[in-house]
Each structure stands twice: as structure tokens, then as C-alpha cells.
Design a protein around this motif. Structure first.
Motif: not given
Length: 179
Positions: A38-44, A68-69, A102-105
Motif C-alpha cells: 500500500l502506498e501512502n498518498t498526499a491525502g487529497q 506492506g507499505v 518501520l518494518e512494514q516499509i
């Protein structure tokens, strides 16, 4: 690697549960070696992933060998996690570690941000040429906890690949700079 999606007005809790239900449905139908990041987003707008807590909820209870991330630097910065200073970097990684771990990255998308922290605008820039700047990338490149995680450039592309070489050279240089 995928963005988590959006709730489109249904609300955060309902939207997150809808995505989790989809994961529970599709996971048994995919080969064991398939891993979803899953990729974090800019939150728009109503998009999930601008708040690290969204990622924590989406990953909770799923096998970490399958999930993971992918941490996107521009997206985190634009979402309000200020990566432009050493203090901001430390706080961002502490927040991520506390909420997700952090281990999820499992991968990074490296790109600077044309817009400022908390802008909620996803516009990528070349390394060191945006509002994250050299300091933020020096912090990341020197963070030994993350040294073995694959990092991929996701900066604007030219026709000849020259900017990729420039960005990589700068990242290598920043990995050796003292903070």
C-alpha cells in the motif's frame, strides 16, 4: 504497489472496512508469493493513506509476508509529514513507526515535492529541487534502519534518462554527507 483508494463520501470507517473486505476476498485467490504494498498518498480529497493511521488500519491482522507499505516521500511531505528538516524527518519516521511500524516499509518511491508540506498536492520534483530539499533526503539516505529497503526513483522523466543519473548521483552524495 497500489494506492489504498478513497471513501467517496461514505466515511472513513466504512471506506476502510470496505477495502479490508476486498483484501480478504482477493487474497485467497492470489498466489502465496504475491505481496501487496500500500502506498501512502498526499491525502487529497477522500483518499486514504495521507494519514499513516489509515495504513495501520488497512494492514491490521493481515499476514506481513503478503502486505506492506511503499513509502512515497513526496506523498508523505504533501500530506503534512514535514520531511524538509532533520527534526521533521525524525518526527515523521517516529510517527510512522508508532502507527504502522518501520518494518512494514518494503519499498520507497523517492521524489521531491513541488508543493509544500500539508499542501495535499501530489506533484513530484527532482531530488533536492523541491520543498523536501537536500536535508530530508540526506536524513533518509543515512538512516541505517532503512538502508536495505529498495528505493525507486519516481521523479519526472526526460527523454534520455539523464535526470535519473543526476538524481541517483545526488542521492549517493547525500548518503555520505554528515548531518
Amino acid at each position: 504497489v497500489m494506492h489504498p483508494g478513497a471513501h467517496l463520501g461514505s466515511g472513513i470507517e466504512i471506506g476502510l472496512e470496505r477495502i479490508r473486505a476486498a483484501f480478504r476476498e482477493i487474497l485467497p485467490e492470489t498466489p502465496e508469493e504475491v505481496r501487496l504494498l500500500l502506498e501512502n498518498t498526499a491525502g487529497q480529497g477522500t483518499y486514504f493513506g495521507g494519514d499513516f493511521a489509515h495504513l495501520a488500519v488497512l494492514l491490521e491482522g493481515f499476514d506481513t509476508r503478503r502486505f506492506g507499505v511503499c513509502f512515497d516521500t513526496c506523498h508523505a511531505h504533501a500530506a503534512g509529514y514535514d520531511l524538509s528538516t532533520a527534526e521533521g524527518y525524525v518526527q515523521t519516521m517516529a510517527d510512522f513507526d508508532r502507527l504502522v511500524g518501520l518494518e512494514q516499509i518494503k519499498a520507497f518511491h523517492l521524489n521531491d515535492s513541488l508543493k509544500g508540506s500539508a499542501s495535499k498536492v501530489d506533484r513530484h520534483a527532482h531530488i533536492g529541487q523541491g520543498t523536501i530539499g537536500r536535508t530530508g533526503f540526506a536524513c533518509l539516505m543515512q538512516d541505517q534502519r532503512l538502508a536495505e529497503i529498495p528505493m525507486l526513483l519516481e521523479t519526472p522523466k526526460g527523454d534520455d534518462g539523464e535526470m535519473d543519473r543526476v538524481n541517483l548521483a545526488l542521492l549517493r552524495e547525500l548518503a555520505g554527507e554528515s548531518l
